[in-house]
Write a protein that holds these residues in place. Structure first.
Motif, PDB file in Angstrom:
ATOM      1  N   ALA A 208       0.831  -1.208   0.000  1.00  0.00           N
ATOM      2  CA  ALA A 208       0.000   0.000   0.000  1.00  0.00           C
ATOM      3  C   ALA A 208       0.865   1.257   0.000  1.00  0.00           C
ATOM      4  O   ALA A 208       0.587   2.214  -0.731  1.00  0.00           O
ATOM      5  N   ILE A 209       1.941   1.245   0.788  1.00  0.00           N
ATOM      6  CA  ILE A 209       2.840   2.416   0.822  1.00  0.00           C
ATOM      7  C   ILE A 209       3.411   2.662  -0.576  1.00  0.00           C
ATOM      8  O   ILE A 209       3.424   3.801  -1.072  1.00  0.00           O
TER       9      ILE A 209
ATOM     10  N   ARG B 173       1.524   6.162   8.423  1.00  0.00           N
ATOM     11  CA  ARG B 173       1.802   7.219   9.404  1.00  0.00           C
ATOM     12  C   ARG B 173       3.313   7.304   9.672  1.00  0.00           C
ATOM     13  O   ARG B 173       3.885   8.395   9.710  1.00  0.00           O
ATOM     14  N   LYS B 174       3.948   6.137   9.826  1.00  0.00           N
ATOM     15  CA  LYS B 174       5.398   6.137  10.087  1.00  0.00           C
ATOM     16  C   LYS B 174       6.154   6.720   8.898  1.00  0.00           C
ATOM     17  O   LYS B 174       7.119   7.463   9.068  1.00  0.00           O
TER      18      LYS B 174
ATOM     19  N   LEU C 254      11.343  -4.181   6.214  1.00  0.00           N
ATOM     20  CA  LEU C 254      10.047  -4.080   5.533  1.00  0.00           C
ATOM     21  C   LEU C 254       9.950  -2.763   4.773  1.00  0.00           C
ATOM     22  O   LEU C 254       9.434  -2.702   3.656  1.00  0.00           O
ATOM     23  N   GLN C 255      10.456  -1.703   5.396  1.00  0.00           N
ATOM     24  CA  GLN C 255      10.433  -0.395   4.748  1.00  0.00           C
ATOM     25  C   GLN C 255      11.305  -0.409   3.488  1.00  0.00           C
ATOM     26  O   GLN C 255      10.909   0.103   2.432  1.00  0.00           O
TER      27      GLN C 255
ATOM     28  N   ALA D 105      17.163  -5.524  -1.522  1.00  0.00           N
ATOM     29  CA  ALA D 105      16.992  -4.402  -0.587  1.00  0.00           C
ATOM     30  C   ALA D 105      16.897  -4.917   0.853  1.00  0.00           C
ATOM     31  O   ALA D 105      17.442  -4.306   1.783  1.00  0.00           O
ATOM     32  N   VAL D 106      16.217  -6.037   1.017  1.00  0.00           N
ATOM     33  CA  VAL D 106      16.054  -6.613   2.362  1.00  0.00           C
ATOM     34  C   VAL D 106      17.406  -7.106   2.896  1.00  0.00           C
ATOM     35  O   VAL D 106      17.764  -6.872   4.061  1.00  0.00           O
ATOM     36  N   VAL D 107      18.178  -7.759   2.042  1.00  0.00           N
ATOM     37  CA  VAL D 107      19.498  -8.255   2.459  1.00  0.00           C
ATOM     38  C   VAL D 107      20.363  -7.073   2.912  1.00  0.00           C
ATOM     39  O   VAL D 107      20.957  -7.092   3.998  1.00  0.00           O
TER      40      VAL D 107
END
Ligand SMILES: NC(=O)c1ccc[n+]([C@@H]2O[C@H](COP(=O)([O-])OP(=O)(O)OC[C@H]3O[C@@H](n4cnc5c(N)ncnc54)[C@H](O)[C@@H]3O)[C@@H](O)[C@H]2O)c1
Ligand SMILES: O=C(O)C[C@H](O)C(=O)O
Ligand SMILES: [Mg+2]
Length: 636
Positions: free
Chosen positions: A328-329, A368-369, A545-546, A583-585
């Motif tokens: 969603a972001i 929000r974050k 996650l971001q 990106a997660v790594v």
């Protein structure tokens, strides 16, 4: 946002050391193998004859060569014409396409269930070919093995069940799970998707039949993330494991159905429920300490509690809360760009969210974050960002006057006085809220098909945005809050649209296309899982996650966004997943959470992460692709 994408992708000489392909099945057998005349490394099997043909992993069907047929006692057990794997797939597709005649409607395909049966039977008899077909035709068959057809499959699971796939832990198994987990024939499992069947898509409590969703999600782990479903080594490993935790069901229809396959009792609740989930977690992490567990389709009542309970000490995440939020972001940032505004304008967006369950609250928390971070990450920024959201649930607008308010929704309850000044009050209807707020974004995660009625969409015409965004994210298709046709025809051509289930694009006339983007967590969860696996991260942090969400957002180009495309086509899902996993790594390494994977230790990972190109290659070379290995018999 990182400038990653602008960097030149220089070839890396370092990559030779990854070419052993970490998840590739043939690579791990290398030590024991020699090279065949064809130049391939063979795989040693301890089976022959019909046992091989009945083994979906080894079976190649008509593609067994004559020498293999001799070697494995298969001569005479197959028709004589040896087929290439391409010919096999062509023959299979001719059969599958027979159903296409009346199937021009895409997701509302009347033959979807028949196609699922055909694909499922292929999965049962030849796993390599199944994944080859799925990967090559992902856009066409993701809607069959996954959303929306998987919903229909779960609803009809008692009739469709043939061969078991995955594991079932029930309330009756209390005290036994630690030993039961050893019934799974693998010393290593990389990925578990677990559900308790309590909220399957927008279809409610489907009890034990919810196993279908875990199977569908893992199919995407194999097809999109290249997680190897099985590994042939010294022993077999079934590396992906769908799990159903059956604590009963509150679905009265299922309770009364004598053919229902699950426990015919009401759901356990309270401490008894938690004890079952705790026991399951302890059992799987004891046997497979490095496994990653994805929680899927747990009712909100438990989704948040279980996430908080386990996330700081286990490699786990909740896809509906966290995967959905990331998608969603990415979509919301895309919508800002589509308005021709810089992404940094996101904190100014007025967002009305219909649905305050695990998905809706997951999204508003994350949005929000993100806003707060863009505003300088101060306490004040975090506090003021919440005023950009109006959350409406089954009882209307949530305000601080709401009795027995769900603690997860509490931070987003509107102040009653402030709401009053806007002409709103506790329980205001969705249409009233849209009329008064004139939002930039209307986002649905309510599970209620048609909730964005003509009246609601008419009200959105008053949006203060030049290009309002409509996210009808509920699944499956009939639960979508509105269709793209409805959105474009009522609100107008100048909108952004996304839905959870796939819809066709809308022809707006004059050569214009109204893009019906698919905003589904399938864009993120495979990359989150793969990135966690390859980094060996101890946990799955908010930062990881971001990073996943930002990478997805950056995948779409400026040109595409301005045309109204805010999510990439599903056909690119393998490439997207590679990017997301990389990106997660990187983030796991930056946060000092990465412990490495297999023969790549934490220090080597750090070196790899100094070069963006190398991380991508590391991920790509670790992704499994389905290919038939050459088989050689070895006495067991
Ligand atoms: N697109 C995606 O990737 C994605 C991801 C997760 C969930 N979903 C979908 O989101 C939906 C909800 O999932 P969930 O886990 O949050 O479910 P949930 O049951 O926990 O929450 C549903 C929420 O909708 C509210 N609601 C019900 N009727 C309403 C109405 N008439 N008006 C406004 N709100 C109403 C309920 O009060 C509740 O707050 C499901 O259909 C699911 O398939 C989509
Ligand atoms: O399963 C999906 O398609 C998305 C999401 O996880 C859902 O629950 O709807
Ligand atoms: Mg889900």
């Amino acid at each position: 946002m990182s400038n990653f994408y602008n960097q030149t992708r220089a070839a890396s000489s370092l990559m030779g050391r990854f070419k052993r392909s970490l998840i590739n099945p043939t690579a791990v057998t290398r030590a024991r193998c020699f090279t065949t005349a064809e130049g391939h490394r063979p795989t040693l099997v301890h089976k022959r004859s019909l046992d091989i043909l009945h083994d979906p992993w080894f079976n190649k069907g008509t593609a067994f060569s004559m020498t293999e047929r001799d070697r494995l006692d298969l001569r005479g057990l197959l028709p004589p014409n040896v087929m290439s794997s391409e010919q096999q797939i062509e023959r299979f597709m001719v059969d599958l396409k027979r159903l296409e005649v009346q199937a021009r409607d895409g997701p509302s395909d009347p033959n979807a269930l028949a196609k699922w049966r055909i694909l499922n039977r292929l999965h049962d008899r030849n796993e390599t070919m199944y994944y080859k077909v799925l990967i090559a035709n992902i856009e066409e068959y993701a809607p069959i093995v996954y959303t929306p057809t998987v919903g229909l499959v779960c609803q009809n699971y008692s009739g469709l069940f043939r061969r078991p796939r995955g594991m079932y832990f029930s309330a009756e198994d209390r005290g036994e799970m630690m030993s039961m987990v050893y019934n799974w024939p693998a010393d290593q499992v990389d990925m578990i998707v677990v559900t308790d069947g309590s909220r399957i898509l927008g279809l409610g409590d489907l009890g034990v039949q919810g196993i279908g969703i875990a199977i569908g999600k893992l199919d995407l782990y194999v097809a999109a993330a290249g997680i190897n479903p099985q590994r042939v080594c010294y022993s077999f490993s079934y590396l992906v494991l769908p799990v159903m935790i059956d604590v009963g069901t509150n679905n009265e229809k299922l309770l009364k159905n004598p053919l229902y396959l699950g426990l015919q009792q009401h759901r356990l609740d309270g401490d008894e429920y938690i004890a079952v989930i705790d026991e399951f977690m302890e059992a799987v992490f004891t046997r497979w300490p490095n496994v990653i567990v994805q929680f899927e389709d747990f009712q909100s009542k438990w989704a948040f509690k279980l996430l908080q309970r386990y996330r700081n000490a286990h490699r786990m995440f909740n896809d509906d809360v966290q995967g959905t939020a990331g998608v969603a972001i990415a979509g919301l940032l895309g919508a800002v760009r589509a308005q021709g505004r810089p992404m940094i304008d996101f904190p100014k967006q007025k967002i009305v969210v219909a649905g305050a369950g695990s998905a809706g609250i997951g999204v508003v928390n994350a949005a929000r974050k993100t806003m707060a971070r863009m505003l300088g990450n101060t306490e004040h920024a975090f506090d003021s960002a919440k005023s950009q959201f109006w959350v409406v649930d089954a009882n209307g607008l949530i305000t601080d006057e709401r009795e027995n308010i769900d603690p997860d929704a509490l931070p987003f309850a509107r102040n009653t006085n402030e709401a009053g000044r806007q002409g709103l009050r506790e329980g205001s209807s969705l249409v009233e809220v849209v009329r008064q707020v004139r939002p930039d974004v209307l986002l649905g995660l309510s599970g209620v098909g048609g909730l964005f009625s003509k009246e609601v969409l008419e009200a959105l015409k008053g949006s203060t945005s030049a290009k309002p965004a409509i996210f009808a994210m509920s699944n499956p298709t009939k639960n979508a809050e509105c269709t793209p046709e409805e959105a474009f025809s009522i609100v107008g051509d100048n909108i952004i649209f996304a839905s959870g289930s796939p819809f066709r694009d809308v022809d707006l006339g004059n050569g214009q296309i109204g893009h019906s983007n698919q905003g589904n967590n399938m864009y993120l969860f495979p990359g989150i899982g793969l990135g966690t696996l390859l980094s060996g991260s101890r946990i799955i942090s908010d930062g990881m996650l971001q990073a996943a969400a930002e990478r997805l957002a950056a995948y779409i180009t400026e040109d595409e966004v301005l045309k109204g495309m805010i999510f990439p086509p599903i056909s690119k899902i393998r490439d997207i997943t590679k990017e997301v996993a990389a990106a997660v790594v990187k983030e796991a390494v930056e946060e000092d959470l990465a412990e490495g994977y297999r023969d790549i230790d934490a220090r080597e990972l750090q070196k790899i992460c100094q070069n963006e190109e190398e991380v991508l290659e590391y991920v790509e070379n670790s992704m499994w692709s389905p290919e038939y290995p050459t088989l050689v018999y070895k006495r067991g």
